[in-house]
Motif scaffolding. Structure first.
Motif, mmCIF file in Angstrom:
data_model
loop_
_atom_site.group_PDB
_atom_site.id
_atom_site.type_symbol
_atom_site.label_atom_id
_atom_site.label_comp_id
_atom_site.label_asym_id
_atom_site.label_seq_id
_atom_site.Cartn_x
_atom_site.Cartn_y
_atom_site.Cartn_z
ATOM 1 N N LEU A 167 2.969 -11.962 4.499
ATOM 2 C CA LEU A 167 4.381 -11.638 4.721
ATOM 3 C C LEU A 167 4.603 -11.502 6.219
ATOM 4 C CD1 LEU A 167 4.765 -8.969 1.885
ATOM 5 C CD2 LEU A 167 5.388 -11.394 1.808
ATOM 6 N N TYR A 168 3.974 -12.389 6.961
ATOM 7 C CA TYR A 168 3.945 -12.325 8.414
ATOM 8 C C TYR A 168 5.334 -12.530 9.018
ATOM 9 C CZ TYR A 168 2.082 -13.384 13.102
ATOM 10 O OH TYR A 168 1.786 -13.385 14.442
ATOM 11 N N ASP A 169 5.762 -11.615 9.874
ATOM 12 C CA ASP A 169 6.988 -11.743 10.665
ATOM 13 C C ASP A 169 8.200 -12.108 9.797
ATOM 14 O OD1 ASP A 169 8.476 -11.646 12.954
ATOM 15 O OD2 ASP A 169 7.980 -13.661 13.629
ATOM 16 N N CYS A 170 8.419 -11.370 8.717
ATOM 17 C CA CYS A 170 9.535 -11.695 7.808
ATOM 18 C C CYS A 170 10.624 -10.627 7.813
ATOM 19 C CB CYS A 170 9.015 -11.931 6.400
ATOM 20 S SG CYS A 170 8.157 -10.523 5.686
ATOM 21 N N ASP A 171 10.544 -9.665 8.753
ATOM 22 C CA ASP A 171 11.605 -8.667 8.946
ATOM 23 C C ASP A 171 11.873 -7.824 7.708
ATOM 24 O OD1 ASP A 171 13.381 -7.320 10.563
ATOM 25 O OD2 ASP A 171 15.062 -8.655 10.153
ATOM 26 N N LEU A 172 10.819 -7.518 6.972
ATOM 27 C CA LEU A 172 10.962 -6.565 5.873
ATOM 28 C C LEU A 172 11.306 -5.186 6.423
ATOM 29 C CD1 LEU A 172 8.083 -7.222 3.311
ATOM 30 C CD2 LEU A 172 10.518 -7.151 2.798
ATOM 31 N N ARG A 173 12.077 -4.416 5.668
ATOM 32 C CA ARG A 173 12.490 -3.081 6.110
ATOM 33 C C ARG A 173 12.269 -2.081 4.978
ATOM 34 N NH1 ARG A 173 16.607 -3.915 10.407
ATOM 35 N NH2 ARG A 173 16.487 -6.134 10.924
ATOM 36 N N GLY A 174 11.938 -0.870 5.367
ATOM 37 C CA GLY A 174 11.726 0.172 4.378
ATOM 38 C C GLY A 174 10.255 0.495 4.184
ATOM 39 N N LYS A 175 9.939 1.182 3.113
ATOM 40 C CA LYS A 175 8.568 1.626 2.851
ATOM 41 C C LYS A 175 7.806 0.584 2.053
ATOM 42 C CE LYS A 175 5.850 5.531 1.176
ATOM 43 N NZ LYS A 175 5.855 6.865 0.539
ATOM 44 N N PHE A 176 6.640 0.211 2.557
ATOM 45 C CA PHE A 176 5.845 -0.810 1.885
ATOM 46 C C PHE A 176 4.961 -0.150 0.826
ATOM 47 C CE2 PHE A 176 2.550 -4.048 1.445
ATOM 48 C CZ PHE A 176 3.332 -5.192 1.390
ATOM 49 N N PRO A 177 4.904 -0.750 -0.382
ATOM 50 C CA PRO A 177 4.147 -0.112 -1.473
ATOM 51 C C PRO A 177 2.632 -0.117 -1.218
ATOM 52 C CG PRO A 177 4.959 -2.278 -2.140
ATOM 53 C CD PRO A 177 5.593 -1.974 -0.821
ATOM 54 N N GLU A 178 2.021 1.044 -1.384
ATOM 55 C CA GLU A 178 0.579 1.176 -1.196
ATOM 56 C C GLU A 178 -0.201 0.409 -2.259
ATOM 57 O OE1 GLU A 178 -0.601 5.215 -1.092
ATOM 58 O OE2 GLU A 178 0.894 5.823 0.397
ATOM 59 N N SER A 179 0.424 0.175 -3.404
ATOM 60 C CA SER A 179 -0.280 -0.450 -4.525
ATOM 61 C C SER A 179 -0.801 -1.842 -4.186
ATOM 62 C CB SER A 179 0.653 -0.534 -5.748
ATOM 63 O OG SER A 179 1.827 -1.270 -5.439
ATOM 64 N N ILE A 180 -0.199 -2.500 -3.188
ATOM 65 C CA ILE A 180 -0.653 -3.835 -2.783
ATOM 66 C C ILE A 180 -2.143 -3.813 -2.443
ATOM 67 C CG2 ILE A 180 -0.439 -5.631 -1.005
ATOM 68 C CD1 ILE A 180 1.909 -5.612 -2.873
ATOM 69 N N PHE A 181 -2.573 -2.755 -1.770
ATOM 70 C CA PHE A 181 -3.960 -2.685 -1.316
ATOM 71 C C PHE A 181 -4.941 -2.609 -2.488
ATOM 72 C CE2 PHE A 181 -1.515 -1.025 2.276
ATOM 73 C CZ PHE A 181 -2.057 -1.747 3.331
ATOM 74 N N HIS A 182 -4.443 -2.277 -3.669
ATOM 75 C CA HIS A 182 -5.334 -2.092 -4.826
ATOM 76 C C HIS A 182 -5.300 -3.269 -5.802
ATOM 77 C CE1 HIS A 182 -6.522 1.957 -3.786
ATOM 78 N NE2 HIS A 182 -5.259 2.297 -3.601
ATOM 79 N N LEU A 183 -4.628 -4.363 -5.437
ATOM 80 C CA LEU A 183 -4.678 -5.545 -6.306
ATOM 81 C C LEU A 183 -6.135 -5.971 -6.450
ATOM 82 C CD1 LEU A 183 -1.592 -7.572 -5.011
ATOM 83 C CD2 LEU A 183 -1.850 -6.514 -7.263
ATOM 84 N N PRO A 184 -6.620 -6.162 -7.666
ATOM 85 C CA PRO A 184 -8.074 -6.267 -7.889
ATOM 86 C C PRO A 184 -8.738 -7.495 -7.274
ATOM 87 C CG PRO A 184 -6.847 -6.772 -9.906
ATOM 88 C CD PRO A 184 -5.861 -6.199 -8.933
ATOM 89 N N ASN A 185 -7.979 -8.580 -7.088
ATOM 90 C CA ASN A 185 -8.584 -9.809 -6.565
ATOM 91 C C ASN A 185 -8.162 -10.137 -5.137
ATOM 92 O OD1 ASN A 185 -10.077 -10.862 -8.987
ATOM 93 N ND2 ASN A 185 -8.026 -10.709 -9.882
ATOM 94 N N LEU A 186 -7.415 -9.229 -4.517
ATOM 95 C CA LEU A 186 -6.869 -9.512 -3.188
ATOM 96 C C LEU A 186 -7.980 -9.553 -2.137
ATOM 97 C CD1 LEU A 186 -4.083 -10.005 -1.884
ATOM 98 C CD2 LEU A 186 -4.083 -7.589 -1.219
ATOM 99 N N LYS A 187 -8.049 -10.681 -1.405
ATOM 100 C CA LYS A 187 -9.041 -10.865 -0.342
ATOM 101 C C LYS A 187 -8.398 -10.890 1.040
ATOM 102 C CE LYS A 187 -12.316 -11.869 -3.419
ATOM 103 N NZ LYS A 187 -13.453 -10.977 -3.705
#
Length: 586
Positions: free
Chosen positions: A223-243
């Motif tokens: 999600l590089y340089d896409c101007d997202l705003r607000g609080k980012f969900p911590e759950s992303i870090f726990h996706l089981p296959n995310l490398k």
């Protein structure tokens, strides 16, 4: 049937299938061949250096017009970039990445007459800031879609969410494109088997919580340089296959870290230019699979946890421009797999180099804008694996030490604006592998070491604005391809010396201090020259015809703000590669 007859029958069948595979394949249909020809004709082909988008060389792809091989009457399955089903002859793959295409894809484009496409790659072309047609959502069989860096604009059509079979989707680098919150929510919901998702488009109206529902199959998210705003969900870090996770350049997002545990298998984490609410947690040391960590320009609250020294798999660590303070953990230098370390522009960071041992295998080290003692640089001089060293804008209490000449593997040395106490050691000439040496704005004085000009691998030399430096005479043994002498004194001896550089392709003498003539006559000997920048170089007289006659490879010529006289030689029309010329005739 006897056993011998059965064996002979079996061998005949094997021979048939091995020697006549073409009986199982088909040519592409006339309709799909015609569709491809029409698609080709809807674009013009850019010249390589006209493309204003991504540099394809940076992503390891060679730029060339793949559609040049497309000719009517030939089987389209044999065309460059086209893949067909071996049985039915249907076009199932189209790869036109870096094909120099320029134009727009309209809703009536013949591209959409290829209904069996499973893979479509149109990355790194220029679609002229046109809107992405909604018909992209009709490719029901599509598994891979790559439209990155192709200059699309406007809203990403909601119909893209219909592509539920996508395993990879890449829209990155189309910064004029926008995602609305409803379209993105549907896309995230429908991509149940996606593994790679790269969405570098404008998402300023999107709530980051939409990413809480990402598929557990996901391996890479950008999600590089896409101007997202607000609080980012911590759950992303726990996706089981995310490398791989790229979240860089998000100044308007609030990012807080979870408690990392050893079950997280992240291998790459990019949080460059991102603000953290509490800095990096100590638990980051539990990411034992992490190979690359990029935190440049991130707000790290002034310090980094010592637990980073536990990341035994780490190969690349970037802490560039993080306003770090205090003492840098020595344990990081001893990470067994660390190859690249960026620490530049942390002026308040206290570096204490550990006792050298042969387990340190750094290949890249960036310490720009930092202060060192001579002893510190002597330590660097022992890093025999080092290939890239950046000491830009650094201060040396006693100048650059001789030990720098011990770096036998070094390929690039960057020292612009460094305080070198007026000189550089002759030992630099020992760097037999060095390809690029940058000494811009270093305030060098006296005579430049002659042996540096004759280093066997040196291709690029930057000496801009060292006005008190005296350069030696070069000879044809030099393999220099780029020479920057801008804002430097040009003596007759130096001009004659430049004319000996038979391999020189790029020469910059802009704003050079010259009081002698004959410069353009001498430059006419540089038959390999592609780029000559001599803006404001106090050149007078006429442009000699020999300059035009001999420099057949010239692509760029800047003679602006000089005292040139007379007409431009008519032979300039013979320079077929020339794209830009800026003379000022008085």
């Amino acid at each position: 049937m006897s056993s011998l007859q059965k064996a002979c029958h079996f061998l005949c069948l094997v021979f048939f299938f091995l020697n006549f595979p073409t009986t199982l394949s088909s040519s592409c249909s006339h309709d799909e061949s015609s569709a491809l020809i029409h698609f080709k004709s809807s674009f013009s082909i850019m010249k390589t250096n006209e493309f204003s988008g991504y540099n394809c060389d940076d992503v390891g792809i060679n730029s060339y017009p793949r559609t040049d091989s497309w000719e009517e009457g030939m089987d389209c399955c044999s065309w460059d970039g086209v893949t067909c089903d071996n049985i039915k002859g249907q076009v199932i793959g189209l790869d036109l990445s870096c094909s120099l295409l320029y134009g727009s894809i309209h809703s009536n484009s013949s591209l959409f007459h290829l209904p069996h496409l499973q893979k479509l790659n149109l990355a790194f072309n220029d679609f002229n800031a046109s809107k992405m047609p909604s018909k992209f959502g009709e490719f029901e069989s599509l598994v891979h879609l790559n439209l990155s860096g192709s200059n699309f604009a406007g809203h990403v059509p909601s119909q893209v969410s219909h592509l539920s079979k996508l395993v990879s989707l890449d829209l990155s680098g189309n910064y004029q494109q926008t995602f609305d919150k409803y379209s993105l929510k549907r896309l995230v919901h429908n991509l149940t088997v996606v593994r790679q998702l790269f969405l570098g488009v404008n998402m300023s109206s999107v709530n980051p919580n939409v990413f809480m529902n990402l598929s557990s199959s996901l391996r890479s998210l950008s999600l590089y340089d896409c101007d997202l705003r607000g609080k980012f969900p911590e759950s992303i870090f726990h996706l089981p296959n995310l490398k791989t996770l790229h979240l860089g350049y998000k100044k308007n997002i609030s990012l807080s870290f979870p408690q990392f545990n050893r079950s997280i298998h992240l291998e790459l984490l990019d949080l460059s230019a991102t603000s953290f609410s509490k800095g990096l947690p100590d638990s980051i040391g539990n990411l034992l699979f992490l190979k690359e960590l990029y935190l440049s320009s991130a707000n790290l609250m002034g310090s980094i946890p010592r637990s980073l020294g536990n990341l035994s798999s780490l190969r690349s660590l970037s802490l560039y421009d993080c306003d770090l303070r205090g003492k840098f953990p020595e344990s990081i230098f001893h990470l067994p797999n660390l190859k690249m370390l960026y620490l530049g522009y942390n002026e308040n960071l206290s570096l204490s180099f550990p006792q050298f041992n042969r387990s340190i295998h750094l290949e890249l080290l960036d310490l720009s804008a930092m202060s060192f003692s001579t002893e510190s640089v002597d330590w660097i001089g022992k890093l025999q694996s080092l290939k890239y060293l950046d000491l830009s804008a650094t201060s040396f209490s006693k100048g650059l030490p001789d030990s720098i000449g011990n770096l036998d593997s070094l390929k690039e040395l960057h020292l612009p604006s460094a305080n070198l106490m007026g000189s550089i050691p002759r030992s630099l000439g020992n760097l037999s592998s060095l390809r690029s040496l940058d000494l811009k704005y270093c305030g060098l004085q006296g005579k430049f070491p002659e042996n540096i000009f004759h280093m066997p691998s040196l291709k690029m030399l930057y000496l801009r604005s060292n006005v008190n430096l005296s350069l030696p005479k070069s000879n044809r043994s030099s393999h220099l391809e780029l020479l920057d002498l801008s804002v430097m004194p040009l003596s007759k001896e130096l001009i004659d010396s430049i004319s000996n550089l038979a391999y020189l392709e790029r020469l910059d003498v802009s704003f050079a201090i010259s009081s002698v003539g004959g410069f353009l006559d001498s430059i006419g000997n540089l038959i390999s020259l592609k780029c000559l920048a001599a803006y404001g170089a106090q050149i007078s007289g006429a442009i000699p015809s020999s300059l035009i006659k001999n420099l057949s490879k010239l692509e760029f010529l800047d003679l602006g703000i000089n005292q040139l006289e007379g007409p431009i030689p008519s032979s300039i029309s013979q320079l077929l590669n020339l794209l830009s010329i800026y003379p000022q005739i008085t």
